[in-house]
Design a protein around this motif. Structure first.
Motif, PDB file in Angstrom:
ATOM      1  N   PRO A 106       0.782  -1.249   0.000  1.00 41.72           N
ATOM      2  CA  PRO A 106       0.000   0.000   0.000  1.00 41.72           C
ATOM      3  C   PRO A 106       0.812   1.297   0.000  1.00 41.72           C
ATOM      4  O   PRO A 106       0.379   2.293   0.554  1.00 41.72           O
ATOM      5  CB  PRO A 106      -0.788  -0.125   1.311  1.00 41.72           C
ATOM      6  CG  PRO A 106       0.153  -0.849   2.217  1.00 41.72           C
ATOM      7  CD  PRO A 106       0.888  -1.833   1.334  1.00 41.72           C
ATOM      8  N   HIS A 107       1.962   1.319  -0.618  1.00 41.67           N
ATOM      9  CA  HIS A 107       2.871   2.454  -0.520  1.00 41.67           C
ATOM     10  C   HIS A 107       2.696   3.455  -1.664  1.00 41.67           C
ATOM     11  O   HIS A 107       2.289   3.110  -2.762  1.00 41.67           O
ATOM     12  CB  HIS A 107       4.312   1.955  -0.482  1.00 41.67           C
ATOM     13  CG  HIS A 107       4.537   0.958   0.598  1.00 41.67           C
ATOM     14  ND1 HIS A 107       4.560   1.288   1.932  1.00 41.67           N
ATOM     15  CD2 HIS A 107       4.706  -0.385   0.545  1.00 41.67           C
ATOM     16  CE1 HIS A 107       4.752   0.199   2.656  1.00 41.67           C
ATOM     17  NE2 HIS A 107       4.832  -0.833   1.836  1.00 41.67           N
ATOM     18  N   ARG A 108       3.057   4.701  -1.369  1.00 41.99           N
ATOM     19  CA  ARG A 108       3.080   5.757  -2.387  1.00 41.99           C
ATOM     20  C   ARG A 108       4.446   5.727  -3.052  1.00 41.99           C
ATOM     21  O   ARG A 108       5.462   5.678  -2.364  1.00 41.99           O
ATOM     22  CB  ARG A 108       2.831   7.112  -1.736  1.00 41.99           C
ATOM     23  CG  ARG A 108       1.472   7.116  -1.016  1.00 41.99           C
ATOM     24  CD  ARG A 108       0.786   8.403  -1.064  1.00 41.99           C
ATOM     25  NE  ARG A 108       0.968   8.968  -2.385  1.00 41.99           N
ATOM     26  CZ  ARG A 108       0.689  10.221  -2.697  1.00 41.99           C
ATOM     27  NH1 ARG A 108       0.208  11.013  -1.793  1.00 41.99           N
ATOM     28  NH2 ARG A 108       0.881  10.685  -3.904  1.00 41.99           N
ATOM     29  N   PHE A 109       4.459   5.756  -4.388  1.00 38.75           N
ATOM     30  CA  PHE A 109       5.725   5.628  -5.106  1.00 38.75           C
ATOM     31  C   PHE A 109       5.632   6.255  -6.491  1.00 38.75           C
ATOM     32  O   PHE A 109       4.546   6.490  -7.015  1.00 38.75           O
ATOM     33  CB  PHE A 109       6.125   4.151  -5.253  1.00 38.75           C
ATOM     34  CG  PHE A 109       5.240   3.402  -6.214  1.00 38.75           C
ATOM     35  CD1 PHE A 109       5.593   3.267  -7.553  1.00 38.75           C
ATOM     36  CD2 PHE A 109       4.029   2.854  -5.799  1.00 38.75           C
ATOM     37  CE1 PHE A 109       4.769   2.597  -8.442  1.00 38.75           C
ATOM     38  CE2 PHE A 109       3.202   2.179  -6.681  1.00 38.75           C
ATOM     39  CZ  PHE A 109       3.573   2.046  -8.011  1.00 38.75           C
ATOM     40  N   GLU A 110       6.791   6.486  -7.066  1.00 37.51           N
ATOM     41  CA  GLU A 110       6.945   6.839  -8.476  1.00 37.51           C
ATOM     42  C   GLU A 110       8.026   5.915  -9.015  1.00 37.51           C
ATOM     43  O   GLU A 110       9.095   5.799  -8.414  1.00 37.51           O
ATOM     44  CB  GLU A 110       7.406   8.282  -8.644  1.00 37.51           C
ATOM     45  CG  GLU A 110       6.381   9.304  -8.260  1.00 37.51           C
ATOM     46  CD  GLU A 110       6.914  10.731  -8.372  1.00 37.51           C
ATOM     47  OE1 GLU A 110       8.152  10.918  -8.547  1.00 37.51           O
ATOM     48  OE2 GLU A 110       6.105  11.654  -8.267  1.00 37.51           O
ATOM     49  N   ALA A 111       7.755   5.252 -10.120  1.00 37.83           N
ATOM     50  CA  ALA A 111       8.740   4.367 -10.734  1.00 37.83           C
ATOM     51  C   ALA A 111       9.003   4.829 -12.161  1.00 37.83           C
ATOM     52  O   ALA A 111       8.066   5.067 -12.921  1.00 37.83           O
ATOM     53  CB  ALA A 111       8.234   2.926 -10.736  1.00 37.83           C
ATOM     54  N   ASP A 112      10.266   4.978 -12.507  1.00 39.88           N
ATOM     55  CA  ASP A 112      10.691   5.306 -13.867  1.00 39.88           C
ATOM     56  C   ASP A 112      11.518   4.142 -14.392  1.00 39.88           C
ATOM     57  O   ASP A 112      12.515   3.744 -13.773  1.00 39.88           O
ATOM     58  CB  ASP A 112      11.531   6.587 -13.906  1.00 39.88           C
ATOM     59  CG  ASP A 112      10.688   7.829 -13.765  1.00 39.88           C
ATOM     60  OD1 ASP A 112       9.483   7.778 -14.061  1.00 39.88           O
ATOM     61  OD2 ASP A 112      11.237   8.865 -13.357  1.00 39.88           O
ATOM     62  N   GLY A 144       5.991   8.538   0.013  1.00 39.02           N
ATOM     63  CA  GLY A 144       5.202   8.490   1.239  1.00 39.02           C
ATOM     64  C   GLY A 144       6.047   8.861   2.441  1.00 39.02           C
ATOM     65  O   GLY A 144       7.231   9.173   2.323  1.00 39.02           O
ATOM     66  N   ALA A 145       5.418   8.799   3.603  1.00 41.84           N
ATOM     67  CA  ALA A 145       6.088   9.206   4.834  1.00 41.84           C
ATOM     68  C   ALA A 145       6.896   8.080   5.481  1.00 41.84           C
ATOM     69  O   ALA A 145       7.895   8.331   6.140  1.00 41.84           O
ATOM     70  CB  ALA A 145       5.053   9.721   5.834  1.00 41.84           C
ATOM     71  N   GLY A 146       6.481   6.844   5.310  1.00 41.65           N
ATOM     72  CA  GLY A 146       7.143   5.738   5.994  1.00 41.65           C
ATOM     73  C   GLY A 146       8.145   5.005   5.122  1.00 41.65           C
ATOM     74  O   GLY A 146       8.253   5.256   3.920  1.00 41.65           O
ATOM     75  N   PRO A 147       8.883   4.082   5.747  1.00 38.34           N
ATOM     76  CA  PRO A 147       9.850   3.290   4.978  1.00 38.34           C
ATOM     77  C   PRO A 147       9.146   2.312   4.033  1.00 38.34           C
ATOM     78  O   PRO A 147       8.015   1.896   4.281  1.00 38.34           O
ATOM     79  CB  PRO A 147      10.631   2.541   6.062  1.00 38.34           C
ATOM     80  CG  PRO A 147       9.723   2.498   7.231  1.00 38.34           C
ATOM     81  CD  PRO A 147       8.861   3.722   7.161  1.00 38.34           C
ATOM     82  N   VAL A 148       9.830   1.967   2.950  1.00 41.73           N
ATOM     83  CA  VAL A 148       9.283   1.075   1.936  1.00 41.73           C
ATOM     84  C   VAL A 148      10.316  -0.007   1.631  1.00 41.73           C
ATOM     85  O   VAL A 148      11.497   0.281   1.505  1.00 41.73           O
ATOM     86  CB  VAL A 148       8.954   1.839   0.637  1.00 41.73           C
ATOM     87  CG1 VAL A 148       8.526   0.900  -0.465  1.00 41.73           C
ATOM     88  CG2 VAL A 148       7.877   2.873   0.890  1.00 41.73           C
TER      89      VAL A 148
END
Length: 177
Positions: A107-113, A132-136
């Protein structure tokens, strides 16, 4: 699908999964193997080429009913950039979190290129940014299928026959790294 034919090489990449399905250096035979039985349908993974695995590799231990190798190989990526760099053509595909991914097992916020460089060599690079604010924590991989003239390690007869999107005799012309 994006198809490029540059001075040093040619490739095709499907937006679903940012899946590289073809690559050949200029004047050379194709390097990648694709199953003739791939479905090329929304929500169905392609068999062969270079599947991009993210944010997990293989089945997810916490929920093996989720797609093997993560949701990114089934997601629609956007072509964010395309340019020439000498004899190479550089394509950048982008994937960001959505309501659907945020309500998933990851459920994490991300950007992938995902950068695909097509030239005398095929270059692949994935950059993931946590917004996001937390670790991933995640896994990534390029699960490459190479076209080969003689049988090296591959699914062999029994496993090939058990896969619905893999022809019974196709194991004789591919290799999976």
């Amino acid at each position: 699908m994006v198809r490029v034919d540059g001075a040093a090489g040619a490739a095709e990449v499907y937006l679903q999964g940012a899946h590289v399905t073809g690559y050949a250096p200029a004047g050379q035979p194709p390097v990648l193997w694709m199953s003739a039985f791939s479905e090329y349908a929304a929500g169905r993974p392609l068999r062969g080429g270079v599947p991009l695995c993210f944010p997990w590799f293989g089945p997810l231990a916490e929920d093996p009913t989720l797609p093997a190798h993560g949701f990114a190989r089934l997601a629609d990526w956007q072509l964010a950039e395309a340019h020439e760099c000498g004899d190479d053509i550089v394509l950048v595909f982008r994937l960001t979190d959505t309501e659907q991914t945020r309500s998933s097992a990851w459920p994490h916020r991300f950007e992938a290129d995902y950068t695909v460089t097509v030239g005398a060599r095929l270059g692949l690079s994935l950059r993931v940014r946590n917004v996001g604010a937390g670790p991933v924590s995640f896994a990534e991989g390029f699960h490459t299928y190479l076209s080969v003239p003689r049988v090296l390690w591959n699914p062999w007869t029994e496993k090939a026959a058990a896969m619905p999107d893999f022809g019974d005799a196709e194991w004789t012309g591919m290799l999976c790294v």
